[in-house]
Design a protein around this motif. Sequence first.
Motif, short mmCIF file in Angstrom:
data_model
loop_
_atom_site.label_atom_id
_atom_site.label_comp_id
_atom_site.label_asym_id
_atom_site.label_seq_id
_atom_site.Cartn_x
_atom_site.Cartn_y
_atom_site.Cartn_z
N GLU A 174 26.41 -17.90 19.05
CA GLU A 174 25.07 -18.34 19.41
C GLU A 174 25.06 -19.03 20.77
O GLU A 174 24.08 -18.94 21.52
CB GLU A 174 24.52 -19.29 18.33
CG GLU A 174 23.08 -19.69 18.55
CD GLU A 174 22.52 -20.48 17.39
OE1 GLU A 174 21.29 -20.71 17.40
OE2 GLU A 174 23.28 -20.86 16.48
N ARG A 177 24.62 -16.36 23.28
CA ARG A 177 23.24 -15.86 23.26
C ARG A 177 22.33 -16.83 24.00
O ARG A 177 21.49 -16.42 24.82
CB ARG A 177 22.77 -15.69 21.81
CG ARG A 177 21.33 -15.18 21.70
CD ARG A 177 21.23 -13.79 22.26
NE ARG A 177 19.89 -13.22 22.10
CZ ARG A 177 19.22 -12.64 23.08
NH1 ARG A 177 19.74 -12.57 24.30
NH2 ARG A 177 18.04 -12.11 22.86
N VAL A 187 22.50 -9.86 27.08
CA VAL A 187 23.72 -10.26 26.37
C VAL A 187 24.11 -9.17 25.38
O VAL A 187 23.26 -8.65 24.64
CB VAL A 187 23.50 -11.58 25.61
CG1 VAL A 187 24.73 -11.94 24.78
CG2 VAL A 187 23.20 -12.71 26.59
N LEU A 189 26.63 -8.91 22.19
CA LEU A 189 27.46 -9.71 21.30
C LEU A 189 28.36 -8.78 20.49
O LEU A 189 27.91 -7.76 19.97
CB LEU A 189 26.59 -10.55 20.36
CG LEU A 189 25.74 -11.63 21.03
CD1 LEU A 189 24.89 -12.35 19.99
CD2 LEU A 189 26.61 -12.64 21.79
N LEU A 202 21.03 -12.85 15.79
CA LEU A 202 20.63 -13.49 17.04
C LEU A 202 19.84 -12.56 17.95
O LEU A 202 19.37 -12.97 19.00
CB LEU A 202 21.86 -14.01 17.79
CG LEU A 202 22.69 -15.06 17.03
CD1 LEU A 202 23.93 -15.44 17.82
CD2 LEU A 202 21.85 -16.29 16.73
N PRO A 204 20.53 -9.98 20.06
CA PRO A 204 20.91 -9.79 21.46
C PRO A 204 20.37 -8.47 21.99
O PRO A 204 19.90 -7.62 21.20
CB PRO A 204 22.43 -9.78 21.42
CG PRO A 204 22.73 -9.19 20.07
CD PRO A 204 21.67 -9.75 19.15
#
Length: 223
Positions: A174, A177, A187, A189, A202, A204
């Motif tokens: 996180e 992010r 981003v 991930l 999250l 991304p």
Amino acid sequence: MLQAKRTVVFDLDGTLADTSADLLAAANACFRAMGHGDVLTQADALTAFHGGRAMLRLGFSRLGGVDEAAVDAHYPVLLAAYAEGIDTHTRLYPGAVAALEALLSRGFLLSVCTNKPEGLAETLLRRLGVRDLFGALIGADTLATRKPDPAPYVESVRRAGGEVARSMLVGDTETDRKTGLAAGVPVALVTFGPEGHDIARLEPEALLHHFDALPELAERMLG
């Protein structure tokens, strides 16, 4: 006017390399020195990727309560233990080196932006044989702030010779992010890090399931 080169910025722990076993061993060395056994296990890998103090807090919570003064006192001990065994079990994730070399061959600039202390990050990347692939490295103590503040990310791009507007971050937490959001960059991930596929929560811009896919992903994300 020449167009700025594209830059891919990497987190280190849990993104480029699985460092959890050596981080946990360093924390357990502290607890053994206090007269306890190994308080943390490999199941605590996610906490390990949030840093030394996070591991100490978790350990102390299992021993009856968190004492921030004790955390601060034992943090240097943990760092010393980690420095001694920094690459005992740590390995780069499969395909990482090939992906980095492929990105370089396509003209991308590479850098590392990590919340690991800079000196330890330098040592680890050299031990793993990949430091020379990166044009810059920014650690937790390189600047006055650390991720998710955008300043370390911005500086990692600048030192590599790139421009933030043509950059992206590859991370696993996180914190990464939030860093991307703060810096205004896309981003990716990884799903092979500590959270696995749960990291998709999250939302991304992209998920990276294996380093083999990174060169094409970077081409799509940065044009």
